[in-house]
Motif scaffolding. Structure first.
Motif, PDB file in Angstrom:
ATOM      1  N   THR A  73      32.878  34.188  43.859  1.00 27.66           N
ATOM      2  CA  THR A  73      33.863  33.981  42.805  1.00 27.66           C
ATOM      3  C   THR A  73      34.946  33.003  43.232  1.00 27.66           C
ATOM      4  O   THR A  73      35.470  33.097  44.346  1.00 27.66           O
ATOM      5  CB  THR A  73      34.515  35.325  42.445  1.00 27.66           C
ATOM      6  OG1 THR A  73      33.497  36.240  42.043  1.00 27.66           O
ATOM      7  CG2 THR A  73      35.553  35.173  41.343  1.00 27.66           C
ATOM      8  N   THR A  79      31.923  30.399  39.626  1.00 30.79           N
ATOM      9  CA  THR A  79      31.265  30.795  40.875  1.00 30.79           C
ATOM     10  C   THR A  79      30.717  29.568  41.583  1.00 30.79           C
ATOM     11  O   THR A  79      30.492  28.527  40.980  1.00 30.79           O
ATOM     12  CB  THR A  79      30.086  31.772  40.611  1.00 30.79           C
ATOM     13  OG1 THR A  79      29.115  31.132  39.780  1.00 30.79           O
ATOM     14  CG2 THR A  79      30.571  33.049  39.957  1.00 30.79           C
ATOM     15  N   GLU A 123      32.011  38.745  49.817  1.00 25.48           N
ATOM     16  CA  GLU A 123      31.374  38.824  48.503  1.00 25.48           C
ATOM     17  C   GLU A 123      29.912  38.395  48.594  1.00 25.48           C
ATOM     18  O   GLU A 123      29.026  39.008  47.986  1.00 25.48           O
ATOM     19  CB  GLU A 123      32.122  37.959  47.497  1.00 25.48           C
ATOM     20  CG  GLU A 123      31.589  38.116  46.088  1.00 25.48           C
ATOM     21  CD  GLU A 123      32.350  37.321  45.049  1.00 25.48           C
ATOM     22  OE1 GLU A 123      32.267  37.682  43.858  1.00 25.48           O
ATOM     23  OE2 GLU A 123      33.019  36.331  45.419  1.00 25.48           O
ATOM     24  N   SER A 452      33.854  43.993  45.194  1.00 24.86           N
ATOM     25  CA  SER A 452      33.626  43.433  43.856  1.00 24.86           C
ATOM     26  C   SER A 452      34.685  43.884  42.855  1.00 24.86           C
ATOM     27  O   SER A 452      34.955  43.181  41.870  1.00 24.86           O
ATOM     28  CB  SER A 452      32.231  43.825  43.353  1.00 24.86           C
ATOM     29  OG  SER A 452      32.072  45.231  43.349  1.00 24.86           O
ATOM     30  N   SER A 456      36.274  40.862  40.600  1.00 24.35           N
ATOM     31  CA  SER A 456      36.170  40.843  39.130  1.00 24.35           C
ATOM     32  C   SER A 456      37.523  40.627  38.480  1.00 24.35           C
ATOM     33  O   SER A 456      37.623  40.032  37.399  1.00 24.35           O
ATOM     34  CB  SER A 456      35.540  42.145  38.631  1.00 24.35           C
ATOM     35  OG  SER A 456      36.367  43.269  38.932  1.00 24.35           O
ATOM     36  N   ALA A 459      38.720  36.879  39.052  1.00 25.01           N
ATOM     37  CA  ALA A 459      37.963  35.929  38.242  1.00 25.01           C
ATOM     38  C   ALA A 459      38.593  35.704  36.872  1.00 25.01           C
ATOM     39  O   ALA A 459      38.301  34.689  36.228  1.00 25.01           O
ATOM     40  CB  ALA A 459      36.529  36.422  38.062  1.00 25.01           C
TER      41      ALA A 459
END
Length: 475
Positions: A73, A79, A123, A452, A456, A459
């Protein structure tokens, strides 16, 4: 006959790899975990504040040209590959010059330069928050232990050198490399990432802030090569023309010590400025507030500071500071930083905009600032970062303020609560209150959840075009 290593003797690279391989979550104390999370939140805030920066639009264009798809990310959305994410996210943390520091007599390093690379590697490896926290602690430890015993900058080299080693170690641990593979990753990463301190000299270029990111990118890639069997020079330290010869000394770091406590020796910033400018700006703003000073009151200003602060940012050995024009020149320029503080009452991201730097009032006021080295302050550096500001007013007053340290220093560390305030200041233009609160909560419990969860959230922070949504600043 060739000289052979004594039986069982390990090279420094092998000892560092063993230190990394043996590091366990149980080595992280409660205090260390809390401070790492504090510094992580600090790094996240720095990164979010940099999202409008023009270099990051250019990097996104480059990623599109070469390879846009990937497992990692980009903070702010999108990405890419692990190595390019390391470059991008490391550059974000650096850009507004608010990141953490570790001080030594021969220079300094920024441990959070490891953050973006460790984030990408974790990640990519689908690691847990606990795995990430441990790898980051290892990176902090190795980078700072090397900085403590080698006068890297005093010898003419930039601290991206030790970063190559620390990122390779963190990535190697996250990628599940064997001890031998980790040793090779360190050797590969460091031997080709010898960086020069002239990157800080005038006219300071954009590369000053992106050199660590490129080093991190290459170190992540080196760890991936080592995973596939590539070998590196094991006598990186001791070999002919190795690091020991380059620095003309042995490198006496104790790689057998398993502790992961060096984060306790890191310092934080509250102004967009090199670390040397933090006490300078505190003193300047205290004078402004106490006496209600405006630029029209000021005849001239004198700043007394320790020698390295003068050399790097006051017009000493790194070059003249009389005509800053860019962000990179401004945040390494005590004359401009003092002028901006007096004019605007703060030094945040908006004070690094070219239009603010080049404005007539800023240029005229900085021309009336003199910076000088002070022998007493120099003798107390780096244990203390001290400064004295003397303002001579047009009505004949001489106003002085001396700072023995600053908020964020070892003697006056920045608390979790103050870092939360700083995070809100830096990120409120890019994330609403609910998103900011969620990021804070996830960082605070990062060792209890998958990484994650954090990615998330990062992002979906929204970049804006400029810093026009200026904030009052962290006071």
């Amino acid at each position: 006959m060739c000289a052979q290593r004594a039986s069982g003797e390990r090279t420094a690279v092998e000892r560092i790899a063993a230190f990394t391989s043996k590091a366990q979550p149980s080595h992280l104390t409660a205090e260390t975990r809390a401070l790492l999370k504090r510094n992580i939140l600090d790094s996240v805030g720095c990164a979010i504040a940099a999202l409008p920066g023009a270099p990051f639009r250019a990097l996104r264009d480059q990623f599109e040209e070469y390879r846009s798809a990937g497992s990692c990310t980009l903070i702010g959305g999108g990405t890419t590959s692990a190595d390019q994410a390391a470059l991008f996210n490391s550059g974000l943390v650096r850009y507004v010059d608010l990141l953490d520091s570790y001080m030594s007599a021969g220079g300094l390093c920024h441990p959070s330069d490891n953050f973006g690379a460790a984030l990408a590697s974790a990640e990519h490896a689908k690691a847990s928050g606990e795995d990430f926290l441990l790898a980051l602690a290892v990176a902090y430890e190795v980078q700072c232990r090397f900085t403590a015993v080698v006068p890297v900058m005093a010898k003419g080299f930039n601290h991206a050198l030790q970063l190559a080693m620390s990122v390779a170690l963190a990535s190697g641990k996250l990628f599940g490399l064997t001890e031998s593979q980790i040793a090779n990753a360190v050797a590969i990463a460091a031997v080709d990432n010898v960086s020069l301190s002239c990157v800080h000299s005038e006219p300071v270029s954009q590369w000053k802030g992106f050199s660590p990111g490129l080093t991190a990118m290459r170190a992540v890639y080196a760890a991936s090569l080592a995973k596939r069997g590539f070998t590196g020079p094991m006598r990186l330290f001791e070999g002919p023309n190795g690091l020991e010869r380059m620095f003309a000394q042995t490198i006496p770091a104790d790689w057998d010590d398993p502790s992961l406590e060096v984060v306790k020796q890191t310092v934080l910033k509250k102004f967009c400025s090199l670390i040397h400018g933090q006490p300078v700006l505190e003193a300047t703003l205290e004078l402004k507030r106490r006496y209600g000073l405006s630029s029209g009151d000021v005849d001239r200003i004198r700043c007394d500071i320790f020698q390295s602060g003068y050399d790097i940012a006051g017009g000493g050995s790194f070059g003249c500071k009389d005509k800053p024009q860019t962000k990179e020149q401004a945040d390494y320029n005590l004359k401009y930083l003092i002028a901006a503080a007096l004019l605007d009452g703060q030094v945040g991201p908006e004070q690094l905009e070219p239009s603010r730097i080049q404005a007539a009032d800023a240029q005229q006021l900085l021309a009336r600032v003199e910076v000088r080295p002070d022998a007493e302050f120099s003798a107390r550096y780096p244990q203390e970062l001290n400064a004295r500001i003397t303002v001579h007013t047009k009505d004949g007053r001489e106003l002085k303020q001396e700072k023995i340290g600053y908020e964020g220093s070892l003697a006056n560390p920045m608390s979790w609560e103050r870092v939360v305030e700083k995070f809100h200041w830096l990120s409120e233009a890019y994330a609403d209150a609910a998103l900011r609160g969620r990021i804070i909560e996830v960082v605070q419990t990062l060792d209890e959840r998958p990484l994650s969860d954090l990615m998330s959230l990062l992002a979906v922070v929204k970049p804006v075009v400029t810093y026009a949504t200026a904030h009052p600043g962290i006071q």
